[in-house]
Design a protein around this motif. Structure first.
Motif, PDB file in Angstrom:
ATOM      1  N   UNK A   1       0.862  -1.210   0.173  1.00 30.13           N
ATOM      2  CA  UNK A   1       0.048   0.124   0.213  1.00 30.13           C
ATOM      3  C   UNK A   1       1.057   1.272   0.107  1.00 30.13           C
ATOM      4  N   UNK A   2       2.066   1.190   0.851  1.00 25.43           N
ATOM      5  CA  UNK A   2       2.987   2.465   0.838  1.00 25.43           C
ATOM      6  C   UNK A   2       3.292   2.829  -0.689  1.00 25.43           C
ATOM      7  N   UNK A   3       3.813   1.745  -1.166  1.00 26.71           N
ATOM      8  CA  UNK A   3       4.306   1.952  -2.508  1.00 26.71           C
ATOM      9  C   UNK A   3       3.325   2.469  -3.586  1.00 26.71           C
ATOM     10  N   UNK A   4       2.180   2.047  -3.431  1.00 28.17           N
ATOM     11  CA  UNK A   4       1.009   2.644  -4.203  1.00 28.17           C
ATOM     12  C   UNK A   4       1.031   4.075  -3.686  1.00 28.17           C
ATOM     13  N   UNK A   5       0.951   4.765  -2.506  1.00 23.85           N
ATOM     14  CA  UNK A   5       0.805   5.592  -2.189  1.00 23.85           C
ATOM     15  C   UNK A   5       1.984   6.609  -2.452  1.00 23.85           C
ATOM     16  N   UNK A   6       3.224   6.056  -2.477  1.00 21.11           N
ATOM     17  CA  UNK A   6       4.333   7.068  -2.990  1.00 21.11           C
ATOM     18  C   UNK A   6       4.193   7.245  -4.329  1.00 21.11           C
ATOM     19  N   UNK A   7       3.789   6.307  -5.181  1.00 21.25           N
ATOM     20  CA  UNK A   7       3.568   6.573  -6.687  1.00 21.25           C
ATOM     21  C   UNK A   7       2.622   7.779  -6.794  1.00 21.25           C
ATOM     22  N   UNK A   8       1.381   7.789  -6.107  1.00 21.58           N
ATOM     23  CA  UNK A   8       0.397   8.595  -6.197  1.00 21.58           C
ATOM     24  C   UNK A   8       0.905  10.049  -5.679  1.00 21.58           C
ATOM     25  N   UNK A   9       1.765  10.054  -4.631  1.00 15.69           N
ATOM     26  CA  UNK A   9       2.339  11.205  -4.150  1.00 15.69           C
ATOM     27  C   UNK A   9       3.153  11.916  -4.991  1.00 15.69           C
ATOM     28  N   UNK A  10       4.108  11.155  -5.824  1.00 16.80           N
ATOM     29  CA  UNK A  10       5.326  11.396  -6.438  1.00 16.80           C
ATOM     30  C   UNK A  10       4.525  12.058  -7.723  1.00 16.80           C
ATOM     31  N   UNK A  11       3.553  11.506  -8.192  1.00 17.54           N
ATOM     32  CA  UNK A  11       2.631  12.182  -9.272  1.00 17.54           C
ATOM     33  C   UNK A  11       1.924  13.419  -8.759  1.00 17.54           C
ATOM     34  N   UNK A  12       1.992  13.905  -7.462  1.00 15.25           N
ATOM     35  CA  UNK A  12       1.243  14.846  -7.141  1.00 15.25           C
ATOM     36  C   UNK A  12      -0.322  14.859  -6.894  1.00 15.25           C
ATOM     37  N   UNK A  13      -0.825  13.516  -7.104  1.00 13.30           N
ATOM     38  CA  UNK A  13      -2.233  13.308  -6.776  1.00 13.30           C
ATOM     39  C   UNK A  13      -2.432  13.070  -5.319  1.00 13.30           C
ATOM     40  N   UNK A  14      -1.651  13.059  -4.586  1.00 17.04           N
ATOM     41  CA  UNK A  14      -1.774  13.051  -2.982  1.00 17.04           C
ATOM     42  C   UNK A  14      -0.751  13.851  -2.219  1.00 17.04           C
ATOM     43  N   UNK A  15      -1.265  14.294  -1.127  1.00 16.15           N
ATOM     44  CA  UNK A  15      -0.323  15.221  -0.174  1.00 16.15           C
ATOM     45  C   UNK A  15      -0.345  14.520   0.928  1.00 16.15           C
ATOM     46  N   UNK A  16       1.003  14.294   1.443  1.00 11.01           N
ATOM     47  CA  UNK A  16       1.166  13.851   2.791  1.00 11.01           C
ATOM     48  C   UNK A  16       1.549  14.654   3.889  1.00 11.01           C
ATOM     49  N   UNK A  17       1.223  14.387   5.180  1.00 10.34           N
ATOM     50  CA  UNK A  17       1.508  15.489   6.266  1.00 10.34           C
ATOM     51  C   UNK A  17       1.963  14.536   7.311  1.00 10.34           C
ATOM     52  N   UNK A  18       2.891  14.791   8.016  1.00 10.46           N
ATOM     53  CA  UNK A  18       3.498  14.014   9.065  1.00 10.46           C
ATOM     54  C   UNK A  18       2.949  14.519  10.498  1.00 10.46           C
ATOM     55  N   UNK A  19       2.577  13.580  11.240  1.00 14.40           N
ATOM     56  CA  UNK A  19       2.103  13.773  12.447  1.00 14.40           C
ATOM     57  C   UNK A  19       2.757  13.001  13.546  1.00 14.40           C
ATOM     58  N   UNK A  20       3.873  13.488  13.965  1.00 11.60           N
ATOM     59  CA  UNK A  20       4.818  12.712  14.742  1.00 11.60           C
ATOM     60  C   UNK A  20       5.224  11.481  13.932  1.00 11.60           C
ATOM     61  N   UNK A  21       5.342  10.221  14.365  1.00 11.10           N
ATOM     62  CA  UNK A  21       5.740   9.070  13.445  1.00 11.10           C
ATOM     63  C   UNK A  21       4.459   8.552  12.399  1.00 11.10           C
ATOM     64  N   UNK A  22       3.556   9.309  12.335  1.00  9.50           N
ATOM     65  CA  UNK A  22       2.375   8.995  11.386  1.00  9.50           C
ATOM     66  C   UNK A  22       2.312   9.744  10.251  1.00  9.50           C
ATOM     67  N   UNK A  23       2.258   9.176   9.125  1.00  5.86           N
ATOM     68  CA  UNK A  23       2.078   9.964   7.814  1.00  5.86           C
ATOM     69  C   UNK A  23       0.573   9.747   7.492  1.00  5.86           C
ATOM     70  N   UNK A  24      -0.134  10.968   7.342  1.00  2.00           N
ATOM     71  CA  UNK A  24      -1.291  10.857   6.729  1.00  2.00           C
ATOM     72  C   UNK A  24      -1.584  11.285   5.219  1.00  2.00           C
ATOM     73  N   UNK A  25      -2.557  11.218   4.331  1.00  2.00           N
ATOM     74  CA  UNK A  25      -2.638  11.256   3.134  1.00  2.00           C
ATOM     75  C   UNK A  25      -4.050  11.619   2.678  1.00  2.00           C
ATOM     76  N   UNK A  26      -3.883  12.730   1.928  1.00  3.31           N
ATOM     77  CA  UNK A  26      -5.314  13.258   1.467  1.00  3.31           C
ATOM     78  C   UNK A  26      -5.032  13.739  -0.049  1.00  3.31           C
ATOM     79  N   UNK A  27      -6.033  13.451  -0.908  1.00  8.40           N
ATOM     80  CA  UNK A  27      -6.090  13.884  -2.312  1.00  8.40           C
ATOM     81  C   UNK A  27      -5.748  15.325  -2.603  1.00  8.40           C
ATOM     82  N   UNK A  28      -4.900  15.527  -3.620  1.00  7.17           N
ATOM     83  CA  UNK A  28      -4.472  16.886  -4.419  1.00  7.17           C
ATOM     84  C   UNK A  28      -5.439  16.677  -5.448  1.00  7.17           C
ATOM     85  N   UNK A  29      -6.434  17.691  -5.631  1.00 14.80           N
ATOM     86  CA  UNK A  29      -7.180  18.073  -7.018  1.00 14.80           C
ATOM     87  C   UNK A  29      -6.509  18.415  -7.999  1.00 14.80           C
ATOM     88  N   UNK A  30      -5.468  19.238  -7.756  1.00 16.01           N
ATOM     89  CA  UNK A  30      -5.062  19.980  -8.968  1.00 16.01           C
ATOM     90  C   UNK A  30      -4.537  19.250 -10.142  1.00 16.01           C
TER      91      UNK A  30
END
Length: 117
Positions: A47-76
């Motif tokens: 799942x993390x590999x899929x998230x990385x591909x989407x993040x690298x393509x700019x489709x997701x934004x990631x935010x770090x909260x301590x040791x946790x990483x949260x993801x949300x869609x980037x619509x642009x």
């Protein structure tokens, strides 16, 4: 000399059905990796590999909260897809209008031929 980095392809990023499902899930709410992983029958690493591909393509934004990483869609980046698809939408609308025009004219022609007989 370093080669210029190539922008990840949004189309390639959404080609995989798992990644499309991830985008859909994350468009509804921001989620942590552990929560996301619970929705799939694959490892957290996969799942993390899929998230990385989407993040690298700019489709997701990631935010770090301590040791946790949260993801949300980037619509642009999705606008790029929308623009590309809109061309084909116009193409099919044009084809359907031509077909409707042909059918309506054909029906009128047949109707007038019946009246003249």
């Amino acid at each position: 000399m370093n080669a210029p980095s190539k922008k990840p392809d949004v189309f390639q990023a959404i080609a995989d059905p798992t990644r499309r499902k991830l985008i859909q899930m994350l468009s509804e709410q921001e989620m942590a990796v552990n929560t996301i992983s619970g929705h799939f029958s694959m490892t957290r690493t996969a799942v993390s590999k899929h998230l990385r591909i989407l993040t690298d393509a700019g489709l997701l934004q990631e935010t770090k909260f301590g040791r946790e990483t949260r993801y949300k869609t980037s619509h642009e980046p999705l606008l790029e897809l929308k623009r590309w698809l809109s061309y084909y939408e116009r193409f099919w609308e044009n084809k359907m209008n031509m077909l409707r025009h042909y059918v309506e004219n054909d029906e009128q022609r047949e109707s007038s031929e019946r009246h003249t007989e």
